[in-house]
Design an enzyme around this catalytic site. Sequence first.
Site, PDB file in Angstrom:
ATOM      1  N   HIS A 186      -6.723   4.168  -7.452  1.00 37.87           N
ATOM      2  CA  HIS A 186      -7.224   4.876  -6.268  1.00 37.87           C
ATOM      3  C   HIS A 186      -7.086   6.389  -6.391  1.00 37.87           C
ATOM      4  O   HIS A 186      -7.796   7.124  -5.692  1.00 37.87           O
ATOM      5  CB  HIS A 186      -6.443   4.439  -5.030  1.00 37.87           C
ATOM      6  CG  HIS A 186      -6.991   3.214  -4.361  1.00 37.87           C
ATOM      7  ND1 HIS A 186      -8.322   3.075  -4.020  1.00 37.87           N
ATOM      8  CD2 HIS A 186      -6.377   2.076  -3.942  1.00 37.87           C
ATOM      9  CE1 HIS A 186      -8.502   1.910  -3.426  1.00 37.87           C
ATOM     10  NE2 HIS A 186      -7.338   1.277  -3.360  1.00 37.87           N
ATOM     11  N   GLU A 214     -11.891  -0.177  -2.528  1.00 39.66           N
ATOM     12  CA  GLU A 214     -11.069  -1.346  -2.775  1.00 39.66           C
ATOM     13  C   GLU A 214     -11.628  -2.271  -3.847  1.00 39.66           C
ATOM     14  O   GLU A 214     -10.879  -2.879  -4.608  1.00 39.66           O
ATOM     15  CB  GLU A 214     -10.837  -2.109  -1.471  1.00 39.66           C
ATOM     16  CG  GLU A 214     -10.177  -1.283  -0.381  1.00 39.66           C
ATOM     17  CD  GLU A 214      -8.818  -0.720  -0.790  1.00 39.66           C
ATOM     18  OE1 GLU A 214      -8.250  -1.154  -1.819  1.00 39.66           O
ATOM     19  OE2 GLU A 214      -8.331   0.175  -0.080  1.00 39.66           O
ATOM     20  N   GLU A 236      -2.993   0.942  -7.063  1.00 36.12           N
ATOM     21  CA  GLU A 236      -2.806   2.205  -6.339  1.00 36.12           C
ATOM     22  C   GLU A 236      -3.072   3.412  -7.226  1.00 36.12           C
ATOM     23  O   GLU A 236      -3.606   4.427  -6.768  1.00 36.12           O
ATOM     24  CB  GLU A 236      -1.399   2.273  -5.745  1.00 36.12           C
ATOM     25  CG  GLU A 236      -1.040   1.114  -4.827  1.00 36.12           C
ATOM     26  CD  GLU A 236      -2.084   0.838  -3.755  1.00 36.12           C
ATOM     27  OE1 GLU A 236      -2.736   1.786  -3.296  1.00 36.12           O
ATOM     28  OE2 GLU A 236      -2.251  -0.334  -3.392  1.00 36.12           O
ATOM     29  N   ASN A 248      -1.741   6.908  -0.893  1.00 32.27           N
ATOM     30  CA  ASN A 248      -1.664   8.315  -0.512  1.00 32.27           C
ATOM     31  C   ASN A 248      -1.619   9.192  -1.755  1.00 32.27           C
ATOM     32  O   ASN A 248      -0.835   8.956  -2.676  1.00 32.27           O
ATOM     33  CB  ASN A 248      -0.401   8.568   0.316  1.00 32.27           C
ATOM     34  CG  ASN A 248      -0.195   7.533   1.386  1.00 32.27           C
ATOM     35  OD1 ASN A 248      -0.999   7.382   2.285  1.00 32.27           O
ATOM     36  ND2 ASN A 248       0.900   6.787   1.275  1.00 32.27           N
ATOM     37  N   GLY A 275       0.683  -4.025   1.471  1.00 32.31           N
ATOM     38  CA  GLY A 275       1.405  -4.203   0.223  1.00 32.31           C
ATOM     39  C   GLY A 275       1.770  -2.861  -0.358  1.00 32.31           C
ATOM     40  O   GLY A 275       2.891  -2.642  -0.817  1.00 32.31           O
ATOM     41  N   MET A 329       0.073   1.620  -0.412  1.00 32.10           N
ATOM     42  CA  MET A 329      -0.921   2.571   0.085  1.00 32.10           C
ATOM     43  C   MET A 329      -1.026   3.749  -0.858  1.00 32.10           C
ATOM     44  O   MET A 329      -0.029   4.343  -1.245  1.00 32.10           O
ATOM     45  CB  MET A 329      -0.540   3.044   1.495  1.00 32.10           C
ATOM     46  CG  MET A 329      -1.480   4.098   2.068  1.00 32.10           C
ATOM     47  SD  MET A 329      -3.180   3.463   2.201  1.00 32.10           S
ATOM     48  CE  MET A 329      -4.108   5.005   2.086  1.00 32.10           C
TER      49      MET A 329
END
Length: 982
Positions: free
Chosen positions: A410, A429, A407, A374, A370, A372
Amino acid sequence: MVRENLVIMDSVTTKFAKRNLVQISKPLASFLLLLFVGCLVATGLLVYNFSSCSEAKKFEEKPTCDRVPQEVPSTTEEAEPLTEVITTTTSPVASTSAKSAEDSDLDVRLPRAVLPQSYKLKLVPFLQEGNFTFNGEVEILVNVTQATNNITLHSDDLFIDTVSVTDSNRDTVSIRDVRGVKKKQFLIIDLDEDVHAGGQYYVFIKFKGVLNDLLQGFYRSSYEENNVTRWMAATQFQATDARKSFPCFDEPGLKARFQISIARLKNMTSISNMRRVNSTEAEPELPDYVWDHFEESVPMSTYLVAYVVSDFESISDGSFSIWARRSALGQASYSLEIGPKILKYYEEFFGIEYPLPKLDMVAIPDFSAGAMENWGLITYREPVLLYEKGVSSRSSLQRIAHVVAHELAHQWFGNLVTPTWWTDLWLNEGFATYVEFLGAYAVAPKWKDPDLFLVSELHGAFGLDALKSSHPISIEVNNPDEVNDIFDRISYSKGASIIRMMQFFMTAEVFHKGLNKYLKSSMYSNAEQDDLWRTLTEVSHENGVLEPDITIKEIMDTWTLQTGYPLITARKAPQNNSVILRQERFYLHRDHVENTTTWWVPITYIDKYNNQKKAWMRKESEKVMEVEPLQRGDWFLLNVNQTGYYRVNYEVENWLALIEQLRNSHLVFDPKNRAQLLDDSLNLAFSGYISYDVALNATLYLVNEREYIPWNSGLDNLDYLYDMFVRTAHFDKYKTYILHLIRDYYAELGFKDSTDDDPLVVLSRMEIVGKACLLGLRDCIMQAVQHFQNWKNAANPDRNNDISPDLREIVYCTAISDGGQEEWEFAWQRYLNTNVANEKEILLTALGCSKETWILSRYLEWALTENSGIRKHDSARVFATVSTNSIGQDLAYRFLKTNWNRIRSYLGPSSMSLVSIVKTSTAHFNTEEEVNDFKYFLKRKQSEFGIALRTAQQSIEQAEANVKWMNTYFKTIVQWLETVPR
């Protein structure tokens, strides 16, 4: 990383002892001999040619042909050496079978004698059609922690051209050999002499690779604009695919700094994790190319490295930018509006400013996950980043907010502080999944995201975690297949649910303090779950929320190291002034299971008179909890607002009192507890803990319910009955009951919506109207078909569509189901023509609603066909929607079996799409014949299932439970449906 949930929305062959002998004539034998000799000559020429095309005299020279890398000859452990002139490749995992039995204990951890400090990486992707390759070189500065005569790192699917090692004075270290270890994806540089502890060395490697179309590593993507195919290159490295783009120490615990340079055509742009410092001409070596040089990064893990080369354009708010196709850039406004706000909220929530100087978010046409996370360059599928007002549904606003919030979370939890190894993936997660609900709520409070958590995450985790084939949150993983295998609801949803539970029993304020202290103590480094537990224990003791002899580790190890979750059974004591609590593990299938597992369970209690109480079950199987006296017929309820990750069962007397309260005045209970009562009772009935009469009686009150969360919980559980009944002669009884429940609410909601509607009313309308049409309510079908026909008759249906965006999926599906080829072909053309990714998804889902078997067969065929119009990452969606269709269930499974090798080849054996296809194609089995057939198929193909093996085993367990259910409860429910009071 966000994994898309497509549930709408691994080489063992049988060998026979008998062999047939065939006789051939002498002329035929002569012909076959000549043919064999010819094949040998041709093979030699091909090998020579291939070797030539893979050698390059200098870094900038392009390979002259586009071929998939060849395997390095190797054994299980130590490979044969590469040649003296290093022009071959490390072994491509994509071309090998999934792990065998002896591989399951394979240790793929790198030795720790040599550790990376920094990388200088240069890459040249060639995006001319027909030559999708890249050249690269990397210089890695390594620190030696103990004397060793080799340097071991990762490489996969790469041609290794040149390897050299020098010391800190740039003196050459003599290399004896360079070899690959196939199953470990290792590249081992054997040295003639030891490198010494405390020393620093430079490892220089030139390499080449292929921009693959499997959406892994460094890969290619394309899109149409002005009838021209445009190509781009992007990355997807989590969990173990950075090694497909450049040789590296590809483990999350081996953080380093990265200085990246990308060569790209002058009419394109490149972006990476950090800001671009400058650009320089690549002439004369690379005509028409420019080198983009990026700032050195902060220390980070290889799986977070990213780069995108494209002709995209961007919109920005200061240092926050969103990139997309030129024709889709106008759809990025909403993400740009909420992104900086969520980022600011997290800076306050985590108590740490965003660590990088910029943040780019990119909408990529072909993307496996869906999204990422980075660091500094977040990549997304288009539908979860782009929104077109008047075309995209309002629910897509919520979806975008959640994925963006996930995201961005994260960037701190996962990027700034990273788990040492994939065992603690759930720390990444689980936290991001829980915190996304807070971030989304911060920018759009009307969606009531903290309440939606129950039906979005917690209840979904319960379903998977009730299986014997579930796994602990924190689980040892070895090879890459096992790493990818744990990107599931246990890591995401269960992880988020126990974090939510922990926040409640610690209090939000104390939990915040502990989280901030943990992040600050481990910035730019790695940590394990015990590090978090230690910090949270310290803060809990300092603030008096835990007794001095209790630790967070003692509590939380029972939730992260054990599989499953508890069922708390509560009954009144004879004196009526206490409640006796007993805990056991909840199983979907209870037969022949030892049930001795216990947890630390935070109990919350409320009764009819609003008396409240909290207590701990300290890993004890039974506990007596003192309460205010209760009279006969008084109800009490445990797990208030369902903050704990456990189910609750009661004596029949208390269940009846709770159900009576629901039917008389359900508003006494918070919507979250109404949803809990429905979910718990129906799942307890499924597993045989209570009578189905009790559980189904709990659903009767729904005729008066007007809140989305209880309706979602109730209908989601009743959908199971739909799956069991839909292929039986008694389906009419099921339909009659559900239509009885929803008829009044359907009349209130209808097809007319307003921009002023509360967001949860929008969700309720989608739920109720969708169910009404699915079950054949005449008014619903007539309205849906009429809306579709009006659109079909429009002068320009690609521009003029008056169907409410929030109801399009229902209208499209209903009209295609009710119609034939003409309706399907019309919708397919709209799918091909639309520029809005969210609309493409809706149409793709609706196209699976056809009742024409040949159309569904063709649809599945197109899902595995290049250039059919269906993107590779959407193949799983096609299987999901066809499998959900009662006409398509058997069809999808037969197609899976018949085309198994083709599916694996097309998607790649390590693709998460393969996992989804296995799950959805087997989700509705409820006969012994179906289960036994799939067991036999799995037995024959087990070594080919790879990361889908656990999913297949879970599917079998669920299917066996379905068979048992049909044999045990089906007739009982038919009788209840025949006599249920209206």
